[in-house]
Write a protein that holds these residues in place. Structure first.
Motif, PDB file in Angstrom:
ATOM      1  N   ALA A 391       0.835  -1.206   0.000  1.00 14.25           N
ATOM      2  CA  ALA A 391       0.000   0.000   0.000  1.00 14.25           C
ATOM      3  C   ALA A 391       0.870   1.256   0.000  1.00 14.25           C
ATOM      4  N   HIS A 392       1.912   1.251   0.808  1.00 15.35           N
ATOM      5  CA  HIS A 392       2.807   2.401   0.943  1.00 15.35           C
ATOM      6  C   HIS A 392       3.503   2.706  -0.385  1.00 15.35           C
ATOM      7  N   GLU A 393       4.150   1.698  -0.958  1.00 17.57           N
ATOM      8  CA  GLU A 393       4.928   1.927  -2.181  1.00 17.57           C
ATOM      9  C   GLU A 393       4.030   2.253  -3.378  1.00 17.57           C
ATOM     10  N   MET A 394       2.832   1.668  -3.430  1.00 22.11           N
ATOM     11  CA  MET A 394       1.910   2.023  -4.506  1.00 22.11           C
ATOM     12  C   MET A 394       1.358   3.434  -4.311  1.00 22.11           C
ATOM     13  N   GLY A 395       1.354   3.923  -3.087  1.00 23.40           N
ATOM     14  CA  GLY A 395       1.011   5.330  -2.853  1.00 23.40           C
ATOM     15  C   GLY A 395       2.022   6.242  -3.518  1.00 23.40           C
ATOM     16  N   HIS A 396       3.320   5.931  -3.310  1.00 18.44           N
ATOM     17  CA  HIS A 396       4.367   6.686  -4.003  1.00 18.44           C
ATOM     18  C   HIS A 396       4.205   6.573  -5.515  1.00 18.44           C
ATOM     19  N   ALA A 397       3.995   5.341  -5.989  1.00 14.08           N
ATOM     20  CA  ALA A 397       3.937   5.088  -7.426  1.00 14.08           C
ATOM     21  C   ALA A 397       2.796   5.862  -8.093  1.00 14.08           C
ATOM     22  N   LEU A 398       1.609   5.826  -7.487  1.00 14.84           N
ATOM     23  CA  LEU A 398       0.479   6.512  -8.100  1.00 14.84           C
ATOM     24  C   LEU A 398       0.580   8.031  -7.960  1.00 14.84           C
ATOM     25  N   HIS A 399       1.251   8.498  -6.908  1.00 15.39           N
ATOM     26  CA  HIS A 399       1.549   9.931  -6.801  1.00 15.39           C
ATOM     27  C   HIS A 399       2.388  10.351  -8.010  1.00 15.39           C
ATOM     28  N   SER A 400       3.421   9.578  -8.317  1.00 16.59           N
ATOM     29  CA  SER A 400       4.274   9.872  -9.472  1.00 16.59           C
ATOM     30  C   SER A 400       3.500   9.735 -10.780  1.00 16.59           C
ATOM     31  N   TYR A 401       2.660   8.705 -10.870  1.00 16.60           N
ATOM     32  CA  TYR A 401       1.883   8.460 -12.093  1.00 16.60           C
ATOM     33  C   TYR A 401       0.956   9.635 -12.391  1.00 16.60           C
ATOM     34  N   TYR A 402       0.208  10.068 -11.374  1.00 17.83           N
ATOM     35  CA  TYR A 402      -0.700  11.203 -11.553  1.00 17.83           C
ATOM     36  C   TYR A 402       0.077  12.483 -11.893  1.00 17.83           C
ATOM     37  N   THR A 403       1.189  12.701 -11.201  1.00 16.93           N
ATOM     38  CA  THR A 403       1.989  13.900 -11.440  1.00 16.93           C
ATOM     39  C   THR A 403       2.528  13.924 -12.862  1.00 16.93           C
TER      40      THR A 403
END
Length: 604
Positions: A391-403
């Motif tokens: 959950a934590h690492e996918m939070g980072h990943a989707l933050h980057s994806y959206y950005t």
């Protein structure tokens, strides 16, 4: 044991669906090599702008576009090489590629170094006239405004070069600390249930989580005895690091090292002080938690080596990675269909490298390049902790994806101040989901995990932040910062933060000597502000507030297009006041009460 619960020795034995697909970056190494060579060609083009950046609006624009093109390409070739290297750090071929991009990065940094000194010589009125005459420059307005905001803290190109060289020297304390504590220090073996075990930096916390108090004590004594033997060296090393912070602040015309650390993100000194004040107001709750821990463990005295042992035991869940991903999807469902579809996309399209294999880099991270989806490295173990890691690492990943989907390259790297918000929001939402569906025994375990997150990420990091502030102020006032003085300051803070329940002995007073974050001054407070922001956001999201969800998704899309406090404010968190921190700590107190009630029922 099912297929998905197996462990693998060699990477080639791991089924393809559990390995990330780096062909999404480059279809072949030949394609990578082509882009690697292209960076050098672009650097040759850049030299034509040296001394000419401000000749015209067109020159300024073309310089910035070329800079971004170079950095984008460098980021892409670096990501490909480094991710391949981390698959097996013993693979000499990919280590060679990683070494090549590291050398290329140094070359790029050197070749780009003329740009900022030329830009900051620009007058604000001239910048405005350039933007009015060249519409495409509007894209770079925030970047240019921020550069000019810090204009007084930049020096001439010649002076900047000298400061850069001094900066290399200033890195020496961190390097010395790392080599001393990771390579040169030798820790003894300890007795664990009649068997000798080698103590290391890596297994120390594991021993502190043992239910056997003698094991905890033995590990604690052995580690701190070793550090105590190097107290003078570590004191001098940290003292040199503080002097380096002071040098950088003075040469850049800041009033203090703290001000110099906060200014790049445009963070006011009042935020730091408000954070300390809010924590101080809520210390009685931490004292209460310590008293509870002491009582449940049945101890006459709570020692520092008792802080990490769980009082509720470990979760009995042993989820496969598929079960973990399903749990994460359910836990984050309040984020809405769009977010969940992107989460599923990451799981399905092999963004993740799941299993530990020989030579693979340890830990977990999210990493990527602009124009390509993020990648997540895991070393998945079948326990609840690793479900939270996903959950934590996918939070980072989707933050980057959206950005990356919504911002140009220049604003695609969200600042560290914001970096832990999205990852912690995901953990908080997953926690709420699991808590709502847990039986009493597991509910107590989940609550303890959350309380420990608060203790470690908020209270402990702010203790560190207050320590840094005090020792830098002493040094800036001309007071020698000796090991004895550092022990005294750190010990007083431990007594203040943990209260009378904890016995603060001579060993723990010297704990400052083993904290690597102190060599990146005034960094740790961001853990506390990020965690507090995430708690505030997750509380609204969990209530299925559609307005809050919209604001949060906009936060994910924002990258670095504005200053971090402004981006958070638009998401609904105003850190310029102490309110979000106070509200987060109120959640801590509420969960502490719930934990106390559950434990009382179990004891009865």
């Amino acid at each position: 044991m099912t297929e998905t619960q197996q462990s693998y020795q060699k990477r080639e034995d791991v089924p393809e669906q559990y390995c990330w697909n780096l062909e999404d970056i480059y279809i072949s190494e030949e394609a990578w090599e082509k882009d690697f060579q292209a960076v050098s060609k672009l650097l040759n083009e850049l030299k034509h702008y040296r001394g000419q950046v401000l000749k015209s609006a067109e020159n300024l624009y073309q310089t910035l576009v070329l800079k971004d093109e170079i950095l984008m390409l460098l980021e892409k070739v670096t990501t490909y090489a480094m991710l391949h290297r981390d698959e097996n750090t013993g693979n000499q071929h990919f280590q060679g590629l990683a070494d090549r991009v590291t050398a290329l990065s140094v070359q790029v940094e050197s070749r780009l170094s003329f740009i900022m000194p030329e830009i900051i010589s620009l007058e604000l009125a001239k910048l405005q006239s350039y933007i009015e005459s060249k519409d495409e420059l509007e894209l770079y307005r925030h970047f240019l405004d921020d550069a000019l905001r810090q204009k007084q803290h930049f020096l001439s190109p010649e002076e900047e070069e000298i400061v850069a060289q001094a900066g290399e020297i200033a890195q020496a304390p961190r390097t010395i600390f790392s080599l001393l504590t990771n390579a040169d220090m030798e820790f003894p073996q300890i007795d664990v249930a009649g068997e000798k075990k080698q103590l290391t930096q890596g297994n120390f916390v594991g021993f502190l989580q043992s239910t056997n108090r003698e094991t905890r004590r033995a590990a604690y004594d052995a580690l701190f005895q070793t550090y105590t033997g190097y107290a003078n060296t570590l004191g001098a090393t940290y003292g040199s690091s503080i002097k380096g912070d002071m040098f950088q602040a003075r040469v850049r015309r800041y009033n203090s090292a703290l001000e110099a650390a906060l200014d790049p993100d445009k963070i006011p000194l009042s935020l730091y002080d408000n954070l300390l004040s809010s924590i101080h107001d809520h210390l009685p709750a931490l004292h209460r938690y310590m008293e509870l821990k002491k009582k449940v463990l049945g101890l006459n005295e709570l020692k520092p080596y008792d802080l990490y042992v769980p009082v509720t035991g470990d979760s009995k869940r042993k989820p496969s990675v598929e079960e973990a991903q399903s749990t994460v999807i359910q836990g984050l469902s309040v984020m809405g269909e769009e977010y969940i579809e992107r989460l599923k996309k990451g799981f399905k399209e092999r963004w993740l490298d799941v299993y530990e294999t020989k030579g693979k880099r340890s830990g977990a991270y999210s990493w990527g390049a602009y124009g390509v989806h993020p990648f997540v490295l895991l070393n998945y173990q079948h326990n609840l902790e690793n479900v939270f890691t996903i959950a934590h690492e996918m939070g980072h990943a989707l933050h980057s994806y959206y950005t990356n989907e919504n911002q140009p390259y220049v604003y695609s790297h969200y600042p560290i101040f914001l970096a832990e918000v999205a990852s912690t929001v995901n953990e908080a939402l997953l926690f709420k989901h699991l808590l709502n569906n847990a039986e009493a025994e597991e509910k107590a375990s989940l609550l303890e995990k959350n309380l420990e997150q608060f203790r470690a990420t908020v209270f402990r990091q702010v203790l560190f932040a207050e320590f840094e502030k005090k020792v830098h102020e002493l040094a800036e006032a001309g007071t020698p910062v000796t090991p004895d003085k550092l022990n005294e300051i750190y010990g007083h803070l431990l007594e203040k933060y943990y209260g009378s329940a904890l016995v603060v002995d001579d060993y723990i007073r010297g704990e400052w000597a083993r904290i690597p974050h102190f060599y990146s001054a005034f960094y740790v407070y961001k853990y506390a502000t990020g965690f507090s922001s995430a708690v505030a956001l997750s509380e609204k999201l969990a209530q299925k507030d559609q307005t809050a969800k919209g604001h949060y998704l906009q936060f994910l899309r924002s990258g670095a297009c504005d200053y971090p406090l402004e981006i958070l404010k638009k998401a609904g968190v105003d850190l310029s006041t102490g309110k979000p921190v106070d509200e987060a700590l109120a959640v801590f107190e509420q969960r502490l009460e719930e934990f106390e009630t559950l434990l009382e029922k179990q004891i009865d």
